[in-house]
Design an enzyme around this catalytic site. Structure first.
Site, PDB file in Angstrom:
ATOM      1  N   ASN A 188       0.815  -1.216   0.000  1.00 25.29           N
ATOM      2  CA  ASN A 188       0.000   0.000   0.000  1.00 25.29           C
ATOM      3  C   ASN A 188       0.852   1.271   0.000  1.00 25.29           C
ATOM      4  OD1 ASN A 188      -2.444  -1.376   0.034  1.00 25.29           O
ATOM      5  ND2 ASN A 188      -2.551  -1.430   2.260  1.00 25.29           N
ATOM      6  N   HIS A 205     -15.018  -0.668   5.251  1.00 31.10           N
ATOM      7  CA  HIS A 205     -13.944  -1.432   5.874  1.00 31.10           C
ATOM      8  C   HIS A 205     -14.415  -2.127   7.150  1.00 31.10           C
ATOM      9  CE1 HIS A 205     -10.038  -2.086   7.970  1.00 31.10           C
ATOM     10  NE2 HIS A 205      -9.620  -2.284   6.733  1.00 31.10           N
ATOM     11  N   GLU A 230     -16.248   4.994   2.586  1.00 31.87           N
ATOM     12  CA  GLU A 230     -14.823   5.191   2.322  1.00 31.87           C
ATOM     13  C   GLU A 230     -14.667   6.123   1.130  1.00 31.87           C
ATOM     14  OE1 GLU A 230     -12.152   1.752   2.456  1.00 31.87           O
ATOM     15  OE2 GLU A 230     -13.886   0.511   2.998  1.00 31.87           O
ATOM     16  N   SER A 246     -11.157  -0.312  -0.291  1.00 34.49           N
ATOM     17  CA  SER A 246      -9.876  -1.010  -0.162  1.00 34.49           C
ATOM     18  C   SER A 246      -9.783  -2.276  -0.994  1.00 34.49           C
ATOM     19  CB  SER A 246      -9.619  -1.351   1.306  1.00 34.49           C
ATOM     20  OG  SER A 246     -10.656  -2.159   1.836  1.00 34.49           O
ATOM     21  N   ASP A 252     -13.814   7.596   5.543  1.00 32.80           N
ATOM     22  CA  ASP A 252     -12.498   7.005   5.778  1.00 32.80           C
ATOM     23  C   ASP A 252     -11.743   7.080   4.450  1.00 32.80           C
ATOM     24  OD1 ASP A 252     -10.291   5.376   6.007  1.00 32.80           O
ATOM     25  OD2 ASP A 252     -11.352   3.677   6.880  1.00 32.80           O
ATOM     26  N   HIS A 264      -7.222   5.280   1.483  1.00 30.49           N
ATOM     27  CA  HIS A 264      -6.577   4.973   0.205  1.00 30.49           C
ATOM     28  C   HIS A 264      -6.596   6.147  -0.771  1.00 30.49           C
ATOM     29  CE1 HIS A 264      -6.178   0.725   1.292  1.00 30.49           C
ATOM     30  NE2 HIS A 264      -7.355   0.888   1.866  1.00 30.49           N
ATOM     31  N   LYS A 271      -0.564   4.177   3.987  1.00 34.91           N
ATOM     32  CA  LYS A 271      -0.658   4.036   2.534  1.00 34.91           C
ATOM     33  C   LYS A 271       0.157   5.143   1.864  1.00 34.91           C
ATOM     34  CE  LYS A 271      -4.175   1.456   4.091  1.00 34.91           C
ATOM     35  NZ  LYS A 271      -4.540   1.366   5.527  1.00 34.91           N
TER      36      LYS A 271
END
Length: 385
Positions: A47, A133, A175, A179, A204, A207, A236
């Protein structure tokens, strides 16, 4: 059934389903190459999207931080573990992302759990994207609030669920970049649905932060959205570990009183905070922009080449590029085939992803070269035959 029988049964079921997880002991697991048992693999499972885990200035900052502060914080931030290094990082993050306050956490998992546990009561409702997540969904399940899930990225269903009567407060959860699928949430539409019912939005952006948008400010900034609660993590794009919650002054003060994961955990090492400040400086610089552009070039190159291969994928424009095999055994076989050709990729299987969607979760980074992407495509072609 005895304790041991229960454990044995669960393990046997995982093995029978080709879903048994093992940890691979590696000598080096981040960066362009992964080294295991003396063999070097081109690494497509990290990541470390911008390749910052190996950045000389950031490594040096951590070393200098350790020389100044030592290797540990010595306690909770409420006791003796909150240093000038932590404060400087929080202030820089808040300024960068346009929030009054930032609070540091030891991990993204802890940050998500802490916020939901501290904020939600028994009369409240959480409406979360069904592919959120595990840290978010687990926290929601453990909280006294009612949990409802909306279809992935479906702002209309979110609105429908939020419209239902609720005696307390409502929190919409998603998110920025997912992910496992690598696709992005329609944050503007989700925020509009939340605002109509005076709900707060939690994003969130593990990423997306550092990787997307102007100066790497992430998914929300890219879509001109400012959620009430923004979670950013440092494992990440920042190339390190830890997390922060971006929020208002009053919410920050509230979390400092009631967020148990914050109150009762040892703070991140100050040296880590020094390194993260150095990482943020790189992310915001011209070098950071050059790294983002290089990563975007790799993503475009890979997606264009993937069209000629007989694999399912998702509508991902991010560094996460899933190649969906379907059943668990095929995903494991593909991962083995790539490793035989010097490529390290990880097979992701249920329950991490829905049944029937076992996959290779390929991650591209700015540390890769164009020839790495071409070699990956060729290895996929051979392994998939």
């Amino acid at each position: 059934m005895t304790w041991q029988a229960r454990i044995n049964t669960a393990l046997d079921e995982r093995r029978a389903a080709d879903a048994f997880r093992v940890r691979n002991v590696v000598e080096k697991g981040a960066g362009r190459f992964l080294i295991r048992e003396g063999r070097r693999f081109c690494n497509f499972s990290s990541n470390d999207y911008l390749g910052l885990s190996q950045h000389p200035a950031i490594v040096r900052a951590w070393q200098q931080g350790a020389e100044r502060y030592g290797v540990g914080s010595g306690g909770s931030g409420h006791v003796s573990g909150y240093t000038t290094a932590h404060r400087a990082l929080e202030e820089a993050l808040a300024d960068w992302l346009g929030y009054p306050r930032a609070l540091l956490f030891i991990s993204g998992f802890a940050a998500n759990q802490a916020v939901i546990a501290a904020l939600m009561g028994k009369d409240d409702r959480i409406v979360a994207d069904r592919l959120s997540h595990a840290s978010l969904l687990e926290a929601a399940n453990l909280s006294p609030a009612q949990l409802r899930r909306f279809a992935h990225n479906d702002a209309g269903q979110l609105a429908t669920l939020l419209d239902k009567p609720c005696d307390g407060q409502q929190l919409a959860v998603t998110e920025g970049v997912f992910s496992m699928d690598g696709d992005s949430a329609p944050l503007a539409a989700l925020q509009e649905a939340a605002k109509r019912q005076n709900a707060w939005l939690l994003v969130d952006d593990a990423h997306g932060i550092g990787v997307m948008g102007e100066e790497g400010r992430g998914s929300a900034h890219l879509q001109n959205v400012k959620p009430e609660l923004l979670i950013v993590t440092f494992g990440k794009g920042f190339g390190a570990s830890g997390a922060a919650v971006l929020c208002s002054e009053s919410v920050a003060d509230y979390l400092l009183q009631f967020a148990r994961h914050l109150i009762y955990s040892t703070s991140m090492p100050p040296a880590q905070a020094v390194a993260l400040s150095a990482s943020l400086a790189v992310i915001r610089s011209a070098e950071g922009e050059e790294r983002r552009q290089r990563l975007n070039g790799h993503i475009a190159r890979f997606r264009e080449a993937l069209r000629a291969l007989p694999f399912r994928t998702t509508d991902s424009q991010s560094a996460i590029q899933p190649v969906i095999a379907g059943d668990n055994s095929r995903a494991l076989s593909l991962a083995d085939g790539l490793r035989e050709r010097g490529m390290w990729a990880t097979a992701i299987r249920p329950p991490t992803v829905p049944a029937g969607t076992a996959r290779l979760r390929l991650t591209l980074t700015a540390a890769h070269e164009a020839q790495d992407i071409d070699a990956l495509v060729e290895a996929l072609h051979v392994a998939g035959q």
